[in-house]
Scaffold this motif. Structure first.
Motif: not given
Length: 83
Positions: A28-31, A7-19, A37-46
């Motif tokens: 989050l501006f793009d998924i 979930k995008a919020v999981e990544v956001q929380n990691l970024i907030k904690t580290a930042g 190309k990425f198989a079972a992955r997605k690209n999140l852009a912040f």
């Protein structure tokens, strides 16, 4: 790049904690998902906004915060950052 089930919020929380306090905003501006190309992955852009109430942050200070964020994200072996 993260697993599709992440979930995008999981990544956001990691970024907030580290930042920490200098991270004034995160957007989050793009998924992007490409099965071939990425198989079972997605690209999140912040968009990240760094700000200090005490002073103007130097490029070096902002770069150190970014390094900390990247290091935190990459502790998860399923996450890959691109800069």
């Amino acid at each position: 790049l993260v697993p599709k089930k992440t979930k995008a919020v999981e990544v956001q929380n990691l970024i907030k904690t580290a930042g920490g306090k200098p991270l004034a905003g995160i957007d989050l501006f793009d998924i992007y998902e490409d099965e071939e190309k990425f198989a079972a992955r997605k690209n999140l852009a912040f968009h990240l906004i760094f700000q200090s109430e005490e002073k103007t942050l130097s490029d070096k200070e902002a770069d150190k915060i970014m390094e900390k964020i990247v290091k935190q994200l990459e502790t998860n072996p399923d996450f890959k950052t691109r800069q």
